[in-house]
Design an enzyme around this catalytic site. Structure first.
Site, PDB file in Angstrom:
ATOM      1  N   HIS A 175      -0.648  -0.070  -9.672  1.00 41.12           N
ATOM      2  CA  HIS A 175      -1.479  -0.961  -8.889  1.00 41.12           C
ATOM      3  C   HIS A 175      -1.789  -2.375  -9.549  1.00 41.12           C
ATOM      4  CE1 HIS A 175      -3.450  -1.286  -4.684  1.00 41.12           C
ATOM      5  NE2 HIS A 175      -3.401  -2.530  -5.151  1.00 41.12           N
TER       6      HIS A 175
ATOM      7  N   GLU B  72      -2.374   7.546  -4.841  1.00 44.10           N
ATOM      8  CA  GLU B  72      -2.946   7.248  -6.068  1.00 44.10           C
ATOM      9  C   GLU B  72      -4.337   6.996  -6.442  1.00 44.10           C
ATOM     10  OE1 GLU B  72      -1.692   2.698  -5.125  1.00 44.10           O
ATOM     11  OE2 GLU B  72      -3.930   2.102  -5.327  1.00 44.10           O
TER      12      GLU B  72
ATOM     13  N   ARG C  41       0.852  -1.098   0.077  1.00 46.62           N
ATOM     14  CA  ARG C  41      -0.130   0.131   0.024  1.00 46.62           C
ATOM     15  C   ARG C  41       0.957   1.128  -0.040  1.00 46.62           C
ATOM     16  NH1 ARG C  41      -3.372  -2.862  -1.716  1.00 46.62           N
ATOM     17  NH2 ARG C  41      -5.379  -3.158  -0.561  1.00 46.62           N
TER      18      ARG C  41
HETATM   19  P1  NAI Z   1      -1.268 -11.397   4.754  1.00 48.83           P
HETATM   20  O1  NAI Z   1      -2.435 -10.903   5.953  1.00 48.83           O
HETATM   21  O2  NAI Z   1      -1.288 -12.798   4.614  1.00 48.83           O
HETATM   22  O3  NAI Z   1       0.215 -11.000   5.273  1.00 48.83           O
HETATM   23  C1  NAI Z   1       0.238  -9.767   5.983  1.00 48.83           C
HETATM   24  C2  NAI Z   1       1.488 -10.021   6.854  1.00 48.83           C
HETATM   25  O4  NAI Z   1       2.036  -8.637   7.677  1.00 48.83           O
HETATM   26  C3  NAI Z   1       0.971 -10.670   8.016  1.00 48.83           C
HETATM   27  O5  NAI Z   1       2.140 -11.776   8.538  1.00 48.83           O
HETATM   28  C4  NAI Z   1       1.046  -9.757   9.261  1.00 48.83           C
HETATM   29  O6  NAI Z   1       1.302 -10.364  10.811  1.00 48.83           O
HETATM   30  C5  NAI Z   1       2.140  -8.950   8.897  1.00 48.83           C
HETATM   31  N1  NAI Z   1       1.889  -7.462   9.541  1.00 48.83           N
HETATM   32  C6  NAI Z   1       0.852  -6.875  10.254  1.00 48.83           C
HETATM   33  N2  NAI Z   1       1.175  -5.939  10.822  1.00 48.83           N
HETATM   34  C7  NAI Z   1       2.310  -5.664  10.437  1.00 48.83           C
HETATM   35  C8  NAI Z   1       3.289  -4.449  11.097  1.00 48.83           C
HETATM   36  N3  NAI Z   1       2.859  -3.440  11.690  1.00 48.83           N
HETATM   37  N4  NAI Z   1       4.683  -4.862  10.676  1.00 48.83           N
HETATM   38  C9  NAI Z   1       5.074  -5.879   9.783  1.00 48.83           C
HETATM   39  N5  NAI Z   1       4.292  -6.934   9.524  1.00 48.83           N
HETATM   40  C10 NAI Z   1       2.965  -6.678   9.937  1.00 48.83           C
HETATM   41  O7  NAI Z   1      -1.640 -10.472   3.356  1.00 48.83           O
HETATM   42  P2  NAI Z   1      -0.973 -10.700   2.161  1.00 48.83           P
HETATM   43  O8  NAI Z   1      -2.085 -11.327   1.290  1.00 48.83           O
HETATM   44  O9  NAI Z   1       0.230 -11.235   2.252  1.00 48.83           O
HETATM   45  O10 NAI Z   1      -1.097  -9.035   1.527  1.00 48.83           O
HETATM   46  C11 NAI Z   1      -0.118  -8.171   2.091  1.00 48.83           C
HETATM   47  C12 NAI Z   1      -0.275  -6.930   1.346  1.00 48.83           C
HETATM   48  O11 NAI Z   1      -0.465  -6.973   0.268  1.00 48.83           O
HETATM   49  C13 NAI Z   1      -1.955  -6.506   1.514  1.00 48.83           C
HETATM   50  O12 NAI Z   1      -1.979  -5.999   2.986  1.00 48.83           O
HETATM   51  C14 NAI Z   1      -2.287  -5.594   0.757  1.00 48.83           C
HETATM   52  O13 NAI Z   1      -2.233  -4.181   1.235  1.00 48.83           O
HETATM   53  C15 NAI Z   1      -1.279  -5.848  -0.462  1.00 48.83           C
HETATM   54  N6  NAI Z   1      -1.686  -6.447  -1.596  1.00 48.83           N
HETATM   55  C16 NAI Z   1      -1.539  -5.482  -2.720  1.00 48.83           C
HETATM   56  C17 NAI Z   1      -1.772  -6.099  -4.025  1.00 48.83           C
HETATM   57  C18 NAI Z   1      -1.505  -5.204  -5.190  1.00 48.83           C
HETATM   58  O14 NAI Z   1      -2.069  -5.621  -6.388  1.00 48.83           O
HETATM   59  N7  NAI Z   1      -0.518  -4.602  -5.296  1.00 48.83           N
HETATM   60  C19 NAI Z   1      -2.865  -7.274  -4.298  1.00 48.83           C
HETATM   61  C20 NAI Z   1      -3.017  -7.701  -2.762  1.00 48.83           C
HETATM   62  C21 NAI Z   1      -2.409  -7.285  -1.732  1.00 48.83           C
END
Ligand code: NAI
Length: 342
Positions: A290, A258, A229
């Site tokens: 994105h 964005e 993000r």
């Molecule tokens: P996920 O929920 O599987 O993993 C997120 C990880 O971040 C978890 O292990 C969590 O414990 C950790 N986390 C939470 N707060 C934190 C902090 N303060 N510091 C460090 N780590 C922390 O999510 P996933 O599926 O891996 O997605 C990650 C991010 O990718 C999403 O939140 C979303 O913003 C982004 N995303 C971007 C896309 C794109 O098209 N560019 C598409 C899909 C997701």
């Protein structure tokens, strides 16, 4: 069941029509984003389907509820654009927690390789019959250290890809698991990493986690990747870091402002956002709008899960992908007891 889709693009429609066809669901596709002002377009619909830059704040929620909307279906994983707490008791909000973590992780690596091996420059040169190699020297990823912030679904796949390249992988997660990953704290990630990739959600804690202070702690020439993000990075601090040669390159699929620009064609227009224009003008910044999620597999998974979320909410009053601001407190959670939020 009538569903109003906001911020709907042509590439969104085929998969939804495929998976929704058998239910005779009525889809209304709107190109405009959901805001308090456009909420009226959902009149007569039971559900709205929204994406990352739709605004589901208190005002929008009140207007949707007043029109009889019951469900907000996020066709994405992140939900920082929804006031989950205010929605509680008013609307059911469900998301697609994972549609293709591979799509995002692979895009992050694609951007990294493009940057490091100057593919974007070489592509433009050879199209003009310029076969010179001057200025195209890259470096090996093998043996370099990558710091991955957020060891969730996408972060883990990205780490596996990096390990395949023979890189040393350090992980930071706010909630580390006992899973054998080489966890490090943030100062260590900043100090040791040649490349830092962000894969954590945007929350109050993570807003501008990469600011001027963090950048000053990084190795000179660090490469920053952000496919998570935009507001994880203070864009102005990044520009200062690049100008000071502290940041060697940035690969950005997201940008903190964005929402007024991405997903739209502004070619031929003057870009109002000076920060974005400055970033794009820098030779060591690669920016995609994105796009990381955008694979055929992901679009199919998004449509299938979104419509399945709705079917379950209607039929069972429950769906495992429903979002609830109380979900961090499982022991107190009504959904856990009664399989319902409210
Ligand atoms: P996920 O929920 O599987 O993993 C997120 C990880 O971040 C978890 O292990 C969590 O414990 C950790 N986390 C939470 N707060 C934190 C902090 N303060 N510091 C460090 N780590 C922390 O999510 P996933 O599926 O891996 O997605 C990650 C991010 O990718 C999403 O939140 C979303 O913003 C982004 N995303 C971007 C896309 C794109 O098209 N560019 C598409 C899909 C997701």
């Amino acid at each position: 069941m009538k569903i109003a889709f906001f911020d709907a693009k042509e590439y969104d429609k085929p998969a939804f029509l495929k998976y929704g066809g058998e239910d005779n669901a009525e889809f209304r596709f709107y190109e405009t984003r959901l805001t308090p002002d456009t909420a009226a377009l959902a009149a007569g619909c039971e559900a709205v389907c929204v994406f990352v830059n739709d605004t589901v704040n208190k005002d929008t929620i009140d207007r949707l509820v007043a029109q009889g909307v019951k469900y907000v279906l996020l066709r994405c994983a992140g939900y920082n654009n929804v006031d989950i707490e205010y929605a509680y008791g008013r609307l059911h909000v469900a998301r697609v927690p994972a549609y293709s973590p591979y799509a995002v992780a692979e895009h992050a690596m694609a951007m990294l390789l493009t940057s490091v091996r100057r593919i974007h420059k070489a592509y433009n040169r050879t199209r003009e019959f310029n076969f010179s190699l001057s200025g195209l020297t890259g470096f090996d990823l093998h043996g370099k250290t990558v710091g991955v912030i957020g060891a969730g679904k996408i972060g883990r796949i990205f780490m596996d890809i990096c390990k395949g390249f023979g890189m040393n992988v350090l992980a930071y997660d706010r909630f580390p698991k006992d899973d054998g990953l080489a966890y490090a704290d943030l100062p260590e990630i900043f100090a040791e990493s040649d490349i830092i990739s962000l894969h954590c959600p945007l929350t109050q804690d993570t807003y501008h986690m990469i600011d001027g202070d963090a950048i000053r702690q990084m190795k000179k020439g660090v490469i920053l990747l952000n496919t998570s993000r935009g507001a994880l990075i203070d864009a102005n601090a990044l520009i200062e870091g690049i100008k000071a040669r502290q940041v060697g390159a940035a690969c950005l699929d997201v940008y903190e402002e964005e929402s007024s620009v991405f997903f739209n064609d502004f070619s031929g227009h003057i870009l109002d956002d000076d920060t974005l224009a400055r970033l794009i003008s820098m030779p060591n910044v690669i920016l995609t709008s994105h796009q990381a999620f955008l694979t055929a597999e992901a679009l199919e998974n998004i449509a299938e899960t979104t419509l399945e979320n709705l079917r379950k909410l209607e039929a069972e009053g429950f769906c495992e992908n429903e979002l609830c601001y109380r979900c961090g407190k499982m022991e107190e959670c009504a959904k856990k007891r009664d399989r319902k939020c409210f």
